[in-house]
Structure formats: C-alpha cells, structure tokens
Design a protein around this motif. Structure first.
Motif, mmCIF file in Angstrom:
data_model
loop_
_atom_site.group_PDB
_atom_site.id
_atom_site.type_symbol
_atom_site.label_atom_id
_atom_site.label_comp_id
_atom_site.label_asym_id
_atom_site.label_seq_id
_atom_site.Cartn_x
_atom_site.Cartn_y
_atom_site.Cartn_z
ATOM 1 N N ALA A 213 1.161 -1.330 -0.418
ATOM 2 C CA ALA A 213 0.207 -0.460 0.063
ATOM 3 C C ALA A 213 0.617 1.585 0.213
ATOM 4 O O ALA A 213 0.983 2.055 -0.798
ATOM 5 C CB ALA A 213 -1.099 -0.260 0.811
ATOM 6 N N SER A 214 1.646 1.435 0.904
ATOM 7 C CA SER A 214 2.748 2.318 1.097
ATOM 8 C C SER A 214 3.769 2.464 -0.488
ATOM 9 O O SER A 214 3.562 3.514 -0.940
ATOM 10 C CB SER A 214 3.612 2.348 1.624
ATOM 11 N N PHE A 215 3.843 1.911 -1.375
ATOM 12 C CA PHE A 215 4.927 1.611 -2.055
ATOM 13 C C PHE A 215 4.041 1.969 -3.619
ATOM 14 O O PHE A 215 4.495 2.842 -3.708
ATOM 15 C CB PHE A 215 5.747 0.152 -1.977
ATOM 16 N N LEU A 216 3.494 0.784 -3.744
ATOM 17 C CA LEU A 216 2.472 0.563 -4.757
ATOM 18 C C LEU A 216 1.212 1.643 -4.855
ATOM 19 O O LEU A 216 0.818 2.222 -5.457
ATOM 20 C CB LEU A 216 1.791 -0.193 -5.723
ATOM 21 N N ALA B 12 -1.018 -8.073 -8.653
ATOM 22 C CA ALA B 12 -1.084 -5.933 -9.625
ATOM 23 C C ALA B 12 0.676 -6.160 -10.407
ATOM 24 O O ALA B 12 0.976 -5.366 -11.296
ATOM 25 C CB ALA B 12 -1.769 -4.535 -9.152
ATOM 26 N N LEU B 13 1.227 -6.119 -9.497
ATOM 27 C CA LEU B 13 2.614 -6.020 -9.482
ATOM 28 C C LEU B 13 2.847 -6.929 -10.655
ATOM 29 O O LEU B 13 3.956 -6.662 -11.449
ATOM 30 C CB LEU B 13 3.376 -5.819 -8.326
ATOM 31 N N VAL B 14 2.643 -8.865 -10.248
ATOM 32 C CA VAL B 14 3.547 -9.086 -11.301
ATOM 33 C C VAL B 14 3.107 -9.228 -12.280
ATOM 34 O O VAL B 14 3.180 -9.761 -13.598
ATOM 35 C CB VAL B 14 3.165 -11.250 -10.718
ATOM 36 N N ALA B 15 1.784 -9.027 -12.322
ATOM 37 C CA ALA B 15 1.131 -8.616 -14.002
ATOM 38 C C ALA B 15 1.675 -8.034 -14.712
ATOM 39 O O ALA B 15 1.657 -8.225 -15.958
ATOM 40 C CB ALA B 15 -0.641 -8.704 -13.550
ATOM 41 N N LEU B 16 2.021 -6.770 -14.111
ATOM 42 C CA LEU B 16 2.500 -5.857 -15.178
ATOM 43 C C LEU B 16 3.664 -6.257 -15.581
ATOM 44 O O LEU B 16 4.077 -5.716 -16.543
ATOM 45 C CB LEU B 16 2.448 -4.591 -14.001
ATOM 46 N N LEU B 17 4.450 -7.035 -14.603
ATOM 47 C CA LEU B 17 5.679 -7.169 -15.489
ATOM 48 C C LEU B 17 5.773 -8.134 -16.193
ATOM 49 O O LEU B 17 6.573 -8.076 -17.056
ATOM 50 C CB LEU B 17 6.825 -7.816 -13.975
ATOM 51 N N LEU B 18 4.791 -9.229 -15.713
ATOM 52 C CA LEU B 18 4.737 -10.627 -16.744
ATOM 53 C C LEU B 18 4.466 -10.045 -17.663
ATOM 54 O O LEU B 18 3.556 -11.033 -18.583
ATOM 55 C CB LEU B 18 4.884 -11.603 -15.611
ATOM 56 N N VAL C 176 -3.346 1.977 -11.170
ATOM 57 C CA VAL C 176 -3.009 3.032 -10.703
ATOM 58 C C VAL C 176 -2.238 2.235 -9.712
ATOM 59 O O VAL C 176 -0.813 2.860 -9.410
ATOM 60 C CB VAL C 176 -4.054 3.170 -8.789
ATOM 61 N N ASN C 177 -1.491 1.084 -9.377
ATOM 62 C CA ASN C 177 -0.526 -0.082 -8.453
ATOM 63 C C ASN C 177 0.199 0.363 -9.606
ATOM 64 O O ASN C 177 1.145 -0.496 -8.628
ATOM 65 C CB ASN C 177 -1.277 -0.838 -7.892
ATOM 66 N N GLN D 123 -8.697 -3.432 -7.123
ATOM 67 C CA GLN D 123 -8.421 -1.895 -6.297
ATOM 68 C C GLN D 123 -7.389 -1.620 -5.757
ATOM 69 O O GLN D 123 -6.509 -2.063 -6.041
ATOM 70 C CB GLN D 123 -9.495 -2.792 -5.254
ATOM 71 N N ASN D 124 -7.361 -0.129 -5.450
ATOM 72 C CA ASN D 124 -6.285 0.869 -5.144
ATOM 73 C C ASN D 124 -5.992 0.237 -3.771
ATOM 74 O O ASN D 124 -6.545 0.013 -2.730
ATOM 75 C CB ASN D 124 -6.329 1.980 -5.269
ATOM 76 N N ILE D 125 -4.363 -0.052 -3.459
ATOM 77 C CA ILE D 125 -3.927 -0.837 -2.125
ATOM 78 C C ILE D 125 -4.546 -0.051 -1.467
ATOM 79 O O ILE D 125 -4.177 -0.605 0.029
ATOM 80 C CB ILE D 125 -2.645 -1.444 -2.640
ATOM 81 N N ALA D 126 -3.880 0.781 -1.542
ATOM 82 C CA ALA D 126 -3.921 2.161 -0.115
ATOM 83 C C ALA D 126 -4.826 2.369 0.695
ATOM 84 O O ALA D 126 -4.778 2.476 1.632
ATOM 85 C CB ALA D 126 -3.059 3.554 -0.649
ATOM 86 N N PHE D 127 -6.376 1.531 -0.689
ATOM 87 C CA PHE D 127 -7.558 2.476 -0.438
ATOM 88 C C PHE D 127 -7.887 1.645 0.097
ATOM 89 O O PHE D 127 -8.469 1.444 1.207
ATOM 90 C CB PHE D 127 -8.015 2.653 -1.738
ATOM 91 N N LEU D 128 -7.745 -0.167 0.257
ATOM 92 C CA LEU D 128 -7.531 -1.292 0.981
ATOM 93 C C LEU D 128 -7.011 -1.380 2.069
ATOM 94 O O LEU D 128 -8.367 -1.824 3.283
ATOM 95 C CB LEU D 128 -7.181 -2.196 0.456
ATOM 96 N N VAL D 129 -6.199 -1.293 2.216
ATOM 97 C CA VAL D 129 -5.610 -0.930 3.799
ATOM 98 C C VAL D 129 -6.458 0.159 5.149
ATOM 99 O O VAL D 129 -6.778 -0.081 6.112
ATOM 100 C CB VAL D 129 -3.956 -0.788 2.969
#
Length: 563
Positions: free
Chosen positions: A73-76, A157-163, A352-353, A439-445
């Motif tokens: 949430a903090s980083f992405l 979200a992160l790995v989906a983006l990178l791969l 967004v992430n 969903q946006n991770i910061a919002f979920l947190v």
C-alpha cells in the motif's frame, strides 16, 4: 476486459519478462536462505515462534517495523494514488506517518510492559479472560484478513504488470504463488525469520526509493525544482482528460463532474469538492491516524524487544525511516504522473498500482524496473508473513489455548495450532486477493485501519488508562466497533454504486462515506463507555493495580500473564 481503462489494443511496455522473473526468483531464494538459517536457532517454543524470544534490539526492531509497515500500500498504492489524485493521495502518507506519534506516545511502552505475545494479553489483563480474548482474537483476525487482502491484490497487480499478464487466471496464479511463499516463510522461520526478512526488505526498499527519487529530481526538466515537477504532472492530467481516450472509470478518476481536469495540487480530486467528499477526507484521515495504534501485527512487534526502552527506541527508528520514505513517495507519485502519464498508468495491468514500476522503467529501463519490482515483491512477502504470524499467534494463544483449552495447552500445542492456522489464512488470503485484485491497495489498507481504530484502539486505551473499565465495556467496544465498521463498509461507495467501486455494476450503498472512520471510531469509544457504566461487574482492584504498576514501570513484564 472491463478492468482496463483504455482499449485492449493499447499496449504498455513492461520490460523483459524473463529478466523480471530472474530477479524475483533471486529475491525469493536469498530471503528463503535467511529464513532457513534463522530457523535453525529454534522456533519450537511459543516465545521463539511468536516473538523471537524478545531478542531483537530497538534498532533492529525499528527497521523491521518499517519493513512491516511499508507495505505494498505504501509503495505501490500511495505512489499510484499521488500520480492520479495528487494531494488526496499524499493524504494517505500524512495519515500513516502521524499515526506513529499516537503509537509512540500512548501505546508502545505501556503495551510492551503489560503484554507477552498478543494484543489480547493487555486487553484481558484485568478483565475476564475468555470472552475478552475471544473478542480480541476475532478482531485481530478480521483486521489481518483485510490487510492481507490488500497485499495479495498488490502482488497480483505487480507481477501482472511485469509479466504483462492481462488474464484473470494469470493474475490469480500469481496471487496463489505469493500465498504459498508466505506460508513457507512463516512455517519455516517463525517470528525470527519473518523479522529478518522485514529488515532486509526495509533496507532494500528505502534504498531503491531513494535512488528513484534522486533520479526524478535530476531530470533536465526538473533539476530539484519541485514546482516544475508539479506543473508537469498537472499538464499530464490535463492532456489525459482532453485526449478523449479514457473510459467512464478513467474519466471519473481524472476529471471533475463538469469534465474539467482535477487540480492534483488541491484537495478533492479523489472524492470531489462537495461537502460529503470533504467529510469523507476527514473520515479517512481519522482512520489512518488512529488505526496504527490498533494494528495487531504492528503491536506484536513491541514484544520482540527485551525492554520498554528498546520498544520506544524502535518506534523512533520506525518514525524516521517511514517519514523519509513517505517524502520520497511524494516525488515518485508526481514523477510518475509527469514522466509516465496517467493514461499509460491506468491502461497498464494493475492500473493505479503500476505507477511506481512504470516510473522505474521510464527512468532506468528494464534492469531498474526488475530491481524495483523485486524489492516490491519482497515487500509484499515480508508484510504478508508478518500478518500471518500475528493472526495465527492470536488464534493459537487466545482462542485455542485460553478459550478452548482453558489455559491447558502446552507451548508445543500452541505452535502446532499456529502453523495450521497459517495455512488456513494463506488460503483465505489467496481467495480474497483474487477477488480484490483490481482495487487501489492504499484504499484497501485504509479500510483495515478503520477496523483497527474502531474495534481495537478504544479497548486498548480504556484498558490502559480507565480504572473503571470492565469486561462488558471491552466486549461492547470490540464487537460493536467491528460490526459497525464492517456494516458501513459493505453499504458504502467503496463496495457499490460508483464506477470506481469494487462492484461497479451494483448499487446498494446507503452510507455516503467511502471510509467509515468518522462514524465507527467515536461509536466504538461510546459503546465502551455504555458497556462499562451499565455493568455491575466489580473491578479486580489487585489486578488493576498490578497492571498500572507494570505498564508504567515494566516490573514483572517478563512473567507469564495467564492467571
């Protein structure tokens, strides 16, 4: 696919997938080696498995707290929120950071002196053990699952983006792998292994973000002039809105109701400029500021140090590291808007992430993208491991040992039950992470923070500072705060009624605020008062006096609390 904000034909360059996988694997291998090595020291007893036998220094624990707290949430999430919403996104950073002052001044030292393994140790110290421990454990599990959900969504979200994985099945597979790795970390290393993974991850994350921040500020168009960066970011938003390629959801995220671009340097971009939206921002800020002092996985870290002095020292270290990190995310967020562009961010897998990883690709190419993504992946693994061990410890120590076995369970039994619980939580986290992956991770947190601030914090403060507080007050506060918060979340715009909701095609939202903190937190405090004043329970004067002396002086803190 309905989750993509631009046409499917639009492609986003996400670097060399093979290189990204190699860096991911390298991070996993290194951290697993550390966990296995640490586990040889011993993880069989409850003290070793749950708290690492309290053997970490204040500095080590402070870095680990930063590693635990600086989540996906903090980083992405925050970098992405700043890139799209500007000022409103930075509000998350402010709330997350200021929250540590509450933890430092009101909770850290007193909690360390009074507890042993879990938050419920403190809450049940001078109250009836079984009902209070059960309520505290249910609250802990709920907060942990909400937080876990956000981290799993971030992993997908992160790995989906990178791969460059755009299919739902592919992202679900990624989330499943993260869940399995989390289970392995906790089962093998316990709290010691988890703590060292968090320390390694914190150093790598803050170093990587510092490099990216300096890189953005050194751009020829910026040259350490932050005003230039803000102007570039606003121009990028203007161009995205007027470009005509945004979907309904993208338009809702970047434009006002009249179609004009948001001013990302002023409040109101995320929720709008009407009265309800302003109240929503206050509600969000309240949940963020008060939530940290009620987060079980953060509170449990205070038991990994030998003294209250080291607990205070660890919080000071955490504040310094976390504060620096959030200043860096301000540059990264606006830098992503300016250099990458909102359209490209919203069209990438992960939405967004994806802002921070795409900025890394823009600045340093595939190698920097791979390294930053590897650090983010390690971030997610470390945080989910910390959540899992906290929730499993709460279930094993508070429900199984204290409620089911009536304090008759051995430490070996508690550790065994905790390990089983980790597996169950991993499965739950995988399923919920798949459901919430867009969903946006910061919002979920932030929703997890609202639950922690409502269900946990009132009871913690009343237990520590209100002599008359009793069992009914604790149960009213915890169960009432939890029920009110969950109900308001379900019937809020966060879940349905808007293009940006979890269920955009449904509409059963009657509560107007996306974050319920402004209502649920005062309600939980009030319920604690009502429950206490309407109870005929006579306070245990001796236990109350013992708790007061122990919390303020630390005398007897090393002794077991079960009585």
């Amino acid at each position: 696919m309905k989750h993509l904000l631009l046409a499917e034909s639009d492609s986003v360059d996400t670097g060399n997938s093979t290189l990204n996988i190699m860096i991911f694997v390298a991070f996993v291998v290194v951290t697993l080696v550390v966990v296995v090595k640490v586990s040889k020291v011993g993880t069989s007893s409850a003290s070793e498995f749950f708290t690492g036998s309290g053997g970490f220094s204040g500095t080590q624990n402070g870095i680990a707290i930063a590693g635990d707290y600086l989540s996906a949430a903090s980083f992405l999430g925050i970098a992405g929120a700043i890139a799209i919403y500007g000022y409103d996104g930075f509000l998350y950073s402010i709330g997350f950071l200021v929250a540590w002052l509450v933890a430092l001044l009101l909770v850290a030292e007193l909690l360390r002196n009074t507890g042993k393994f879990t938050m419920a140790d403190v809450l049940s110290f001078r109250l009836k053990q079984r009902p209070v421990r059960l309520a505290a454990s249910i609250s802990t599990l709920t907060v942990s699952i909400f937080y876990l959900l956000a981290q799993m969504a971030g992993a997908g979200a992160l790995v989906a983006l990178l791969l460059n994985i755009k299919s739902d099945a592919g992202q679900a597979t990624v989330i499943t792998i993260v869940g399995l790795l989390m289970i392995a970390y906790v089962l093998i290393g316990g709290m010691k292994g988890t703590t060292w993974v968090q320390i390694i991850k914190a150093v790598l994350l803050i170093s990587g973000v510092l490099v990216m921040t300096l890189w953005v500020l050194l751009q020829p168009e910026v040259l350490f002039n932050f005003s230039n960066l803000l102007g570039m970011a606003q121009d990028a938003v203007n161009n995205a809105v007027h470009g005509g390629q945004l979907s309904e959801k993208g338009q809702a995220m970047l434009a006002n109701a009249d179609g004009t671009p948001h001013n990302i340097m002023a409040p109101g971009a995320q929720y709008g400029a009407n009265t309800t939206s302003k109240v929503n921002m206050i509600s969000l800020g309240l949940a963020l500021v008060l939530g940290t002092a009620g987060l079980p996985h953060v509170l449990m870290r205070f038991y990994t140090v030998p003294t209250a002095k080291e607990a205070r020292k660890s919080v000071v270290w955490a504040i310094a590291l976390i504060g620096a990190f959030y200043l860096f995310t301000l540059v990264l967020g606006y830098g992503a808007a300016a250099l990458v562009g909102p359209e490209k961010i919203l069209s990438a897998p992960g939405g967004v992430n994806s802002a921070a990883p795409l900025l890394a690709l823009e600045l340093g190419g595939e190698i920097l993208l791979g390294l930053i993504a590897g650090v983010a992946f390690a971030t997610i693994l470390a945080v989910v491991a910390g959540l899992a061990i906290t929730a499993s410890a709460s279930f094993a120590h508070d429900i199984y040992a204290s409620v089911i076995k009536k304090n008759g369970a051995s430490e070996e039994e508690q550790v065994r039950v905790s390990r089983i619980t980790v597996v169950v939580l991993g499965v739950i986290g995988i399923v919920l992470g798949i459901l919430a992956k867009d969903q946006n991770i910061a919002f979920l947190v932030a929703l997890a923070f609202a639950i922690a601030a409502s269900a946990n914090l009132p009871t913690i403060l009343y237990s520590l500072f209100w002599r008359r507080f009793n069992t009914r007050g604790a149960l009213f506060s915890m169960y009432g705060g939890l029920a009110i918060t969950l109900t308001l979340i379900v019937f809020s715009p966060a879940v349905s009624g808007k293009p940006t909701s979890m269920l955009p095609d449904a509409d059963f939202a009657w509560f107007p605020l996306a974050n319920p903190g402004l209502v649920s937190i005062p309600a939980a405090f009030l319920l604690g008062i009502i429950g206490t004043l309407t109870s005929r329970e006579k306070p245990d004067v001796a236990r109350r006096a013992e708790m007061e002396v122990r919390s303020l002086t630390g005398v007897g803190a090393e002794q077991a609390l079960v009585h």
